[in-house]
Scaffold this motif. Structure first.
Motif, mmCIF file in Angstrom:
data_model
loop_
_atom_site.group_PDB
_atom_site.id
_atom_site.type_symbol
_atom_site.label_atom_id
_atom_site.label_comp_id
_atom_site.label_asym_id
_atom_site.label_seq_id
_atom_site.Cartn_x
_atom_site.Cartn_y
_atom_site.Cartn_z
ATOM 1 N N ARG A 59 10.649 -5.603 13.236
ATOM 2 C CA ARG A 59 10.221 -6.152 14.513
ATOM 3 C C ARG A 59 10.796 -5.431 15.728
ATOM 4 O O ARG A 59 11.960 -5.026 15.743
ATOM 5 N N ALA A 60 9.943 -5.292 16.726
ATOM 6 C CA ALA A 60 10.352 -4.820 18.051
ATOM 7 C C ALA A 60 10.008 -5.943 19.018
ATOM 8 O O ALA A 60 8.851 -6.377 19.086
ATOM 9 N N TYR A 61 10.997 -6.436 19.752
ATOM 10 C CA TYR A 61 10.828 -7.636 20.557
ATOM 11 C C TYR A 61 10.508 -7.320 22.018
ATOM 12 O O TYR A 61 10.868 -6.263 22.539
ATOM 13 N N ALA A 62 9.832 -8.302 22.662
ATOM 14 C CA ALA A 62 9.501 -8.204 24.086
ATOM 15 C C ALA A 62 8.725 -6.927 24.389
ATOM 16 O O ALA A 62 8.953 -6.257 25.395
ATOM 17 N N VAL A 63 7.784 -6.593 23.500
ATOM 18 C CA VAL A 63 7.014 -5.353 23.610
ATOM 19 C C VAL A 63 5.556 -5.674 23.930
ATOM 20 O O VAL A 63 4.931 -6.506 23.263
ATOM 21 N N MET A 64 5.026 -5.012 24.944
ATOM 22 C CA MET A 64 3.616 -5.155 25.301
ATOM 23 C C MET A 64 2.914 -3.811 25.164
ATOM 24 O O MET A 64 3.409 -2.782 25.637
ATOM 25 N N THR A 65 1.768 -3.825 24.506
ATOM 26 C CA THR A 65 0.988 -2.608 24.309
ATOM 27 C C THR A 65 0.249 -2.244 25.586
ATOM 28 O O THR A 65 -0.433 -3.083 26.184
ATOM 29 N N LYS A 66 0.374 -0.988 26.009
ATOM 30 C CA LYS A 66 -0.296 -0.512 27.224
ATOM 31 C C LYS A 66 -1.560 0.286 26.915
ATOM 32 O O LYS A 66 -2.565 0.159 27.605
ATOM 33 N N LYS A 67 -1.499 1.121 25.870
ATOM 34 C CA LYS A 67 -2.697 1.884 25.506
ATOM 35 C C LYS A 67 -2.529 2.502 24.130
ATOM 36 O O LYS A 67 -1.418 2.623 23.607
ATOM 37 N N PHE A 68 -3.684 2.877 23.546
ATOM 38 C CA PHE A 68 -3.724 3.640 22.305
ATOM 39 C C PHE A 68 -4.183 5.051 22.638
ATOM 40 O O PHE A 68 -5.062 5.253 23.483
ATOM 41 N N VAL A 69 -3.589 6.022 21.980
ATOM 42 C CA VAL A 69 -3.965 7.423 22.189
ATOM 43 C C VAL A 69 -4.443 7.995 20.867
ATOM 44 O O VAL A 69 -3.835 7.758 19.814
ATOM 45 N N GLY A 70 -5.541 8.750 20.920
ATOM 46 C CA GLY A 70 -6.135 9.291 19.706
ATOM 47 C C GLY A 70 -5.994 10.791 19.560
ATOM 48 O O GLY A 70 -5.591 11.486 20.502
ATOM 49 N N ASP A 71 -6.361 11.277 18.383
ATOM 50 C CA ASP A 71 -6.356 12.718 18.140
ATOM 51 C C ASP A 71 -7.734 13.291 18.453
ATOM 52 O O ASP A 71 -8.623 12.599 18.968
ATOM 53 N N GLU A 72 -7.922 14.559 18.101
ATOM 54 C CA GLU A 72 -9.189 15.233 18.415
ATOM 55 C C GLU A 72 -10.369 14.673 17.642
ATOM 56 O O GLU A 72 -11.536 14.919 17.986
ATOM 57 N N ASN A 73 -10.096 13.894 16.592
ATOM 58 C CA ASN A 73 -11.170 13.299 15.800
ATOM 59 C C ASN A 73 -11.457 11.842 16.173
ATOM 60 O O ASN A 73 -12.224 11.160 15.495
ATOM 61 N N GLY A 74 -10.830 11.387 17.253
ATOM 62 C CA GLY A 74 -11.070 10.027 17.694
ATOM 63 C C GLY A 74 -10.353 8.977 16.873
ATOM 64 O O GLY A 74 -10.748 7.800 16.868
ATOM 65 N N HIS A 126 0.820 -1.212 0.000
ATOM 66 C CA HIS A 126 0.000 0.000 0.000
ATOM 67 C C HIS A 126 0.860 1.270 0.000
ATOM 68 O O HIS A 126 0.341 2.365 -0.136
ATOM 69 N N LYS A 127 2.174 1.088 0.208
ATOM 70 C CA LYS A 127 3.121 2.212 0.314
ATOM 71 C C LYS A 127 2.889 2.994 1.612
ATOM 72 O O LYS A 127 2.651 4.208 1.621
ATOM 73 N N CYS A 128 2.985 2.264 2.712
ATOM 74 C CA CYS A 128 2.844 2.900 4.016
ATOM 75 C C CYS A 128 4.045 3.797 4.306
ATOM 76 O O CYS A 128 5.091 3.700 3.657
ATOM 77 N N LYS A 129 3.910 4.641 5.302
ATOM 78 C CA LYS A 129 4.975 5.587 5.670
ATOM 79 C C LYS A 129 6.061 4.905 6.498
ATOM 80 O O LYS A 129 7.256 5.139 6.310
ATOM 81 N N SER A 130 5.645 4.091 7.448
ATOM 82 C CA SER A 130 6.579 3.316 8.264
ATOM 83 C C SER A 130 5.876 2.046 8.709
ATOM 84 O O SER A 130 4.648 1.937 8.624
ATOM 85 N N LEU A 131 6.658 1.089 9.219
ATOM 86 C CA LEU A 131 6.099 -0.226 9.507
ATOM 87 C C LEU A 131 6.822 -0.834 10.702
ATOM 88 O O LEU A 131 8.050 -0.947 10.711
ATOM 89 N N THR A 132 6.048 -1.216 11.722
ATOM 90 C CA THR A 132 6.608 -1.827 12.924
ATOM 91 C C THR A 132 5.756 -3.026 13.308
ATOM 92 O O THR A 132 4.523 -2.964 13.246
ATOM 93 N N GLN A 133 6.414 -4.098 13.715
ATOM 94 C CA GLN A 133 5.714 -5.299 14.165
ATOM 95 C C GLN A 133 6.128 -5.603 15.596
ATOM 96 O O GLN A 133 7.305 -5.823 15.883
ATOM 97 N N PHE A 134 5.153 -5.633 16.508
ATOM 98 C CA PHE A 134 5.436 -5.959 17.899
ATOM 99 C C PHE A 134 5.394 -7.470 18.105
ATOM 100 O O PHE A 134 4.422 -8.137 17.716
ATOM 101 N N ASP A 135 6.431 -7.998 18.719
ATOM 102 C CA ASP A 135 6.459 -9.393 19.154
ATOM 103 C C ASP A 135 6.612 -9.376 20.665
ATOM 104 O O ASP A 135 7.549 -8.786 21.194
ATOM 105 N N ILE A 136 5.685 -10.006 21.372
ATOM 106 C CA ILE A 136 5.722 -9.951 22.830
ATOM 107 C C ILE A 136 6.853 -10.794 23.414
ATOM 108 O O ILE A 136 7.233 -10.634 24.564
ATOM 109 N N TYR A 137 7.406 -11.672 22.572
ATOM 110 C CA TYR A 137 8.529 -12.499 23.017
ATOM 111 C C TYR A 137 9.857 -11.872 22.603
ATOM 112 O O TYR A 137 9.924 -11.085 21.668
#
Length: 494
Positions: A363-378, A314-325
C-alpha cells in the motif's frame, strides 16, 4: 450462557491461514478450519449480553454496525459450546439463508458491534458461523426442503446474486413458482464472478444453487432480461417481478490517459480470471494477465485486495495498491467509538501475500492519481501521482488538498481501477420504465420494496446502492415477504 467466565478464560482465535507465500501457487481457500474443541472455546467467549448488539444491523455514521440479517448469534454460539451442532444449524438458517457465503466473504460487522469488543478482542463470530454450516453439509443435515403446498403464482427474480438468491429461496418457501434470470453463464452474480476462488470458491456457490434447484427453483442463465428476454414477456408471464440486478455501473477515473490499453476496471479483471479458471484452469488464456507486469491497483477496499491476491497468483513483477486516505491507527479513534464499525488499520489476505512475496506492504497511502502515460503502442507504462491531505468540511463533504513536492512516477503495465460502483446499469431500468432516486438506484422504500410499477419490486444493491452481502440477503428476504403479501394478501414470511 454455558460458561460465564469463557470470555476471561479463552483468547480470541480466528481461523488460521495457510502460509502466505505457498498459497499463492494455487487457488484454494487461504484459511484453515478450527477444530471442534477450539470452536467450543470460541463459542464460550460469547457473554450472552443482556442487550446484545451483534445481531441487530443498523447504520451508524454511514457504516454498518451489527448483523443486518439479525442472526441469532448468542444462541448458536452457546449451542456450539454445548456441542449441539445440528440445533445451532437450525438457528443459523432461521435468519440467514446462506451462512456459508457470509462466513467466508462478509466483513463481519457483527464482530465490530460485539460487546466484548469494547475492551477485548471480539468473539470470533464469523469463524463459528462458517464451521456450523460446514458441519451441517458434512453431516448431511442440509437437505432440500420443498414447500408443502404450491400456489398458482409465478414470480420472476432478475439477478442471482445474494439478494436474488435469498429472495428466490423465501418465495419458494411460500410455495410460489420462482424463476431466476441471470445474464452470465453461471448463477451467483458477484458471489461467483466478483469474489475470487481463494476467498469464496464457486463450488460453495454451486452447491447452494443446486440445493435451491432441488427445492423447485428454476434458473435461466446466459439470459439478459431486456435483451435476450423481452420486458413485455417478463411482465405478461409472471404475476410479480423482483429486481435484484445489483449496482454494477463502475466508478471511473477521469484522468489523462484513461483510454490507454492496460487500464481496466477491477471487476472486469476478476470476472475474466474466474471464468477462465472455472472453464479451463486458465489454459484458454481468456483473461487479463498480470504475469511479469508492474501492477498498480487503485482503491483501498476489499475489491482492491482481491486484485492483489489474483495478481500475485499470476506471478506479477511488482504490486502496488493506492489508498487515497492516510494510514489509519491500530486502535479506534475517539470519534469512532463502539459499537460503530472500527475504522482501524487492517492487513487483509491479499496484502499479507504481497508483503510475503515482495518483502513489503503493497500500500501507498494518501495517493491520488493524476494521469496515465503510455508507450508508442498506446499501452500504459506509467502512473503519475501526488500525495493529498483529505479533510471534511462542515457539510460533510470531503476536500482533498494536494501536497506540493510529492509528485511521483510509478512503472505500470497493468492498472486496475477498484474504486467501487455508482449504481445499477441504467439501460435496463429505462427499458422497464422504473423510477430511480437521486443516486440512480431503483426508487423503492426500504421495508416495502415496491417500485412505481404494479407488481414490480426491487432489493439489494440495485435499490440501496453498493453494499454488503448481508444487506443484500436482508433485502432479498424482506422483498420476498412483501412480494408474497402482494400476491396473497397476507404473508407468513419473516
Amino acid at each position: 450462557m454455558g460458561k460465564p467466565t469463557g470470555f476471561m478464560d479463552y483468547e480470541r482465535q480466528p481461523r488460521p491461514e495457510r502460509d502466505p507465500v505457498t498459497r499463492t501457487d494455487d487457488w484454494d481457500v487461504y484459511t484453515l478450519p478450527l477444530d471442534e474443541n477450539e470452536l467450543k472455546q470460541q463459542g464460550a467467549r460469547c457473554m450472552d449480553c443482556g442487550i446484545p448488539t451483534c445481531h441487530t444491523g443498523t447504520i451508524i455514521k454511514g457504516m454498518t454496525s451489527g448483523c443486518p440479517v439479525y442472526h441469532l448469534i448468542p444462541e448458536w454460539n452457546d449451542l456450539v459450546f454445548q456441542g449441539q451442532w445440528e440445533e445451532a444449524l437450525k438457528r443459523e438458517h432461521k435468519m440467514n439463508n446462506f451462512p456459508e457465503f457470509t462466513g467466508l466473504a462478509c466483513p463481519a460487522p457483527c464482530e465490530g458491534a460485539c460487546v466484548l469488543g469494547i475492551n477485548e478482542p471480539p468473539v470470533a463470530i464469523r469463524s463459528i458461523e462458517l464451521e456450523i454450516i460446514r458441519k451441517g453439509f458434512k453431516e448431511g443435515w442440509v437437505k432440500p426442503e420443498l414447500p408443502e403446498i404450491r400456489t398458482d403464482k409465478k414470480v420472476a427474480v432478475v439477478g442471482s446474486g445474494p439478494a436474488g438468491l435469498a429472495c428466490a429461496a423465501q418465495l419458494n418457501k411460500a410455495g410460489h413458482h420462482v424463476t431466476v434470470f441471470e445474464r452470465h453463464d453461471r448463477a451467483g452474480g458477484l458471489l461467483t464472478y466478483g469474489i475470487p476462488e481463494m476467498k469464496l470458491p464457486y463450488a460453495t456457490v454451486e452447491r447452494r444453487v443446486n440445493l435451491l434447484k432441488a427445492e423447485g427453483i428454476t434458473f435461466i442463465t446466459s439470459t439478459e432480461v431486456g435483451k435476450d428476454y423481452p420486458i413485455s414477456k417478463l411482465q405478461s408471464q409472471f404475476d410479480a417481478v423482483v429486481l435484484c440486478g445489483g449496482a454494477t455501473k463502475h466508478r471511473d477515473l477521469n484522468v489523462e490517459g484513461r483510454e490507454l490499453k492496460g487500464v481496466h476496471y477491477a471487476m472486469d479483471f476478476l470476472h475474466a480470471n474466474t471464468k477462465s479458471l472455472l472453464d479451463s484452469n486458465l489454459e484458454n488464456g481468456n483473461y487479463i494477465s498480470a504475469t511479469d507486469k508492474d501492477v498498480v491497483v487503485i482503491g483501498g477496499g476489499d475489491t482492491g485486495v482481491d486484485c492483489l491476491a489474483t495478481s500475485v497468483r499470476h506471478k506479477c513483477k511488482s504490486l502496488t495498491q493506492f489508498d487515497i486516505y492516510g494510514k489509519k491507527d491500530d486502535l479506534r479513534a475517539d470519534d469512532n467509538p463502539w459499537p460503530q464499525w472500527p475504522v482501524i488499520h487492517r492487513v487483509e489476505y491479499g496484502q499479507k501475500e504481497a508483503a510475503a512475496v515482495f518483502g513489503k506492504d503493497p500500500r501507498a497511502y494518501a495517493v491520488m492519481t493524476k494521469k496515465f502515460v503510455g508507450d508508442e503502442n498506446g499501452h500504459v507504462k506509467e502512473v503519475h501521482t501526488i500525495n493529498v491531505e483529505t479533510t471534511t468540511d462542515e457539510n460533510g463533504h470531503r476536500i482533498r488538498k494536494e501536497i506540493q513536492g510529492t509528485k511521483k512516477i510509478w512503472p505500470a503495465q497493468l492498472v486496475l481501477l477498484a474504486i467501487g460502483f455508482s449504481g445499477p446499469e441504467q439501460s435496463f431500468l429505462q427499458k422497464i420504465n422504473v423510477e430511480t432516486d437521486e443516486r440512480s438506484n431503483v426508487k423503492a422504500e426500504y421495508g416495502k420494496y415496491k417500485t412505481n410499477i404494479e407488481g414490480v419490486f426491487a432489493a439489494g444493491d440495485m435499490r440501496r446502492g453498493q453494499s454488503l452481502i448481508v444487506w443484500a440477503i436482508n433485502e432479498g428476504r424482506e422483498a420476498a415477504r412483501e412480494c408474497d403479501r402482494y400476491l396473497m394478501g397476507e404473508t407468513n414470511l419473516p
